[in-house]
Design a protein around this motif. Structure first.
Motif, PDB file in Angstrom:
ATOM      1  N   GLY A 201       2.962   0.299  11.636  1.00 44.94           N
ATOM      2  CA  GLY A 201       1.570   0.540  11.284  1.00 44.94           C
ATOM      3  C   GLY A 201       1.400   1.654  10.268  1.00 44.94           C
ATOM      4  N   LYS A 202       2.305   2.640  10.274  1.00 47.55           N
ATOM      5  CA  LYS A 202       2.206   3.750   9.316  1.00 47.55           C
ATOM      6  C   LYS A 202       2.343   3.244   7.885  1.00 47.55           C
ATOM      7  N   ASP A 203       3.255   2.313   7.677  1.00 44.94           N
ATOM      8  CA  ASP A 203       3.427   1.756   6.340  1.00 44.94           C
ATOM      9  C   ASP A 203       2.180   0.989   5.910  1.00 44.94           C
ATOM     10  N   VAL A 204       1.538   0.312   6.863  1.00 48.09           N
ATOM     11  CA  VAL A 204       0.332  -0.459   6.559  1.00 48.09           C
ATOM     12  C   VAL A 204      -0.783   0.463   6.087  1.00 48.09           C
ATOM     13  N   ILE A 205      -1.053   1.528   6.835  1.00 53.37           N
ATOM     14  CA  ILE A 205      -2.169   2.394   6.460  1.00 53.37           C
ATOM     15  C   ILE A 205      -1.862   3.199   5.204  1.00 53.37           C
ATOM     16  N   LEU A 206      -0.607   3.582   5.001  1.00 49.00           N
ATOM     17  CA  LEU A 206      -0.264   4.268   3.752  1.00 49.00           C
ATOM     18  C   LEU A 206      -0.439   3.325   2.564  1.00 49.00           C
ATOM     19  N   TYR A 207      -0.063   2.071   2.750  1.00 52.24           N
ATOM     20  CA  TYR A 207      -0.256   1.082   1.681  1.00 52.24           C
ATOM     21  C   TYR A 207      -1.743   0.929   1.356  1.00 52.24           C
ATOM     22  N   ILE A 208      -2.561   0.835   2.398  1.00 59.13           N
ATOM     23  CA  ILE A 208      -4.002   0.657   2.194  1.00 59.13           C
ATOM     24  C   ILE A 208      -4.597   1.859   1.465  1.00 59.13           C
ATOM     25  N   ILE A 209      -4.245   3.062   1.899  1.00 56.48           N
ATOM     26  CA  ILE A 209      -4.780   4.272   1.261  1.00 56.48           C
ATOM     27  C   ILE A 209      -4.323   4.338  -0.191  1.00 56.48           C
ATOM     28  N   GLY A 210      -3.073   3.948  -0.443  1.00 59.98           N
ATOM     29  CA  GLY A 210      -2.591   3.916  -1.816  1.00 59.98           C
ATOM     30  C   GLY A 210      -3.355   2.912  -2.662  1.00 59.98           C
ATOM     31  N   LYS A 211      -3.796   1.835  -2.039  1.00 62.30           N
ATOM     32  CA  LYS A 211      -4.506   0.760  -2.752  1.00 62.30           C
ATOM     33  C   LYS A 211      -5.954   1.128  -3.059  1.00 62.30           C
ATOM     34  N   ILE A 212      -6.665   1.717  -2.070  1.00 63.02           N
ATOM     35  CA  ILE A 212      -8.100   1.975  -2.268  1.00 63.02           C
ATOM     36  C   ILE A 212      -8.422   3.430  -2.583  1.00 63.02           C
ATOM     37  N   GLY A 213      -7.475   4.351  -2.325  1.00 56.61           N
ATOM     38  CA  GLY A 213      -7.700   5.766  -2.630  1.00 56.61           C
ATOM     39  C   GLY A 213      -8.285   6.546  -1.471  1.00 56.61           C
ATOM     40  N   VAL A 214      -8.255   7.870  -1.589  1.00 58.09           N
ATOM     41  CA  VAL A 214      -8.712   8.735  -0.500  1.00 58.09           C
ATOM     42  C   VAL A 214     -10.231   8.718  -0.327  1.00 58.09           C
TER      43      VAL A 214
END
Length: 418
Positions: A175-188
């Motif tokens: 799950g950590k990889d999933v949320i890091l990917y999402i944050i990288g995709k949409i930004g902080v």
């Protein structure tokens, strides 16, 4: 008018048949949470406002987790104030040394939070409990003070982004990889004051620990909250655990979303967030070879049992690289005990790691792993801002427990092969 999961929960707690994005409401609360840093401020404001009694002793939770066992005199005084207030108010859910755990791992484990709840906490990562199908968000200590007295809070109803998950994670991802990917995709700020609502056929392939991790870092995308649907995985986790009967809410078929983002879990690779923002993400394979000085495996993001199992899987029978400090922190006393009983603690020590009782410690640069100038740490924590873990000239890389443990063995950021 169709509503999202979050909007349905807020409507129910506001006593309304429906709500819409942007609407201001007053909602009843099921749990009000504080920790050893934020609760003393709330207590002072509570008393300053003339209050002398909390609205419901069973709906307040005070968890000593940031600086416990106490690191210095100031931390000891803060904890003492929490103890005295909790005792005087007969707070049911007070967790001190020996019973404590990192708050956002402890409350789900102990069944204090459940599906359908409306929860606020004086800690930004209170959004974790959306993994259970609850509306849960962080607030300031002044809001906590008012909530302790009245049992209500004001909200602006958020709009939502839907994340449609398909497929199944590879064995070297979590799950950590999933949320890091999402944050990288949409930004902080990609989900600023919006609800991150997860759905799709891929949800069933995510464990509860994966979901808790993903919702925990919704705030790192600027979200008001993150939330998962209640399915068999959720119900199995809550069975025999929760104090209140779960209330299951489902998004309407015609619920309105600002956007829908498709994510195939099968395509996921190990992700690392580089200094100094969570959105600065790269596949671990692209930055392998960056030298590290410290590894931290723990926190409210990744200190759960599956995270300990991942670390054990990588570290057991091996040795941590010379010159690398590896700190492992189980998130609750129950997880700590299970690690002892399964032999994980012995394996961690034999590998050259140190194992701490539950604490937030190094995540916020508090203690138990402060970085000096020029040092680098790869951590399973949730933030890598300038100076987050110590000196302003240090660097923090965010990763999954598998990636962090693999890096501990080499002394360099390493793509995990599992």
């Amino acid at each position: 008018m169709g509503m999202t999961m979050t909007q349905k929960i807020l409507a129910a707690h506001a006593g309304l048949s429906e709500v819409c994005a942007g609407q201001l409401i007053s909602a009843k609360l099921d749990i009000v949470l504080g920790n050893d840093i934020t609760t003393p401020v709330a207590i002072n404001e509570f008393k300053k406002a003339g209050f002398d009694k909390v609205f419901d002793k069973d709906k307040i939770a005070v968890v000593l987790d940031h600086f416990v066992p106490n690191k210095d005199i100031k931390a000891a005084e803060q904890s003492k104030q929490c103890r005295e207030f909790s005792c005087s108010q007969c707070i049911s859910h007070f967790y001190d040394v020996g019973k404590m755990g990192i708050e956002h791992a402890l409350l789900p484990e102990q069944g204090v939070v459940t599906a359908g709840d409306c929860i606020i906490g004086a800690d930004s990562h209170t959004c974790t409990y959306g993994a259970l199908g609850a509306f849960s968000t962080g607030v300031g200590s002044t809001d906590m003070a008012a909530a302790m007295a009245t049992g209500t809070a004001w909200f602006k109803v958020p709009s939502a982004i839907k994340f449609n998950l398909t497929g199944k994670l590879p064995t070297n991802c979590s799950g950590k990889d999933v949320i890091l990917y999402i944050i990288g995709k949409i930004g902080v700020d990609g989900a600023l004051y919006r609800s991150m609502e997860f759905g799709g056929d891929g949800v069933k392939n995510l464990s509860m620990d994966d979901r808790l991790c993903i919702c925990n870092m919704a705030i790192e995308a600027g979200a008001k909250n993150g939330i998962f649907p209640v399915d068999d995985v959720t119900m199995s986790y809550m069975e025999g655990r929760c104090e209140r009967k779960p209330m299951v809410y489902e998004a309407d078929a015609d619920a309105k979303y600002d956007e829908v983002i498709e994510i195939n879990l099968s395509d996921m690779v190990p992700i690392v967030s580089c200094p100094h923002l969570p959105e600065n993400t790269r596949p671990a394979s692209e930055i392998s070879g960056i030298k590290i000085d410290q590894v931290v495996i723990g926190s409210c993001t990744n200190g759960r049992m599956e995270d300990m199992e991942a670390a054990y899987k990588v570290l057991s029978g091996k040795k941590i690289a010379n010159g690398v400090r590896c700190i492992i922190i189980p998130a609750t006393m129950a997880i700590y005990r299970e690690c002892v009983e399964k032999g994980y603690v012995t394996a961690f020590i034999d590998a050259g790691a140190v194992v701490s009782t539950p604490t937030c410690g190094p995540c916020l640069g508090g203690y138990m792993g402060i970085l000096a100038a020029g040092e680098r740490c790869i951590a399973t924590t949730n933030r890598n801002f300038v100076g987050r873990m110590g000196h302003t000239d240090s660097e923090v890389y965010l990763a999954s427990p598998l990636t962090a443990a693999a890096s501990a063995l080499t002394g360099y950021i390493t793509n995990p092969e599992v």
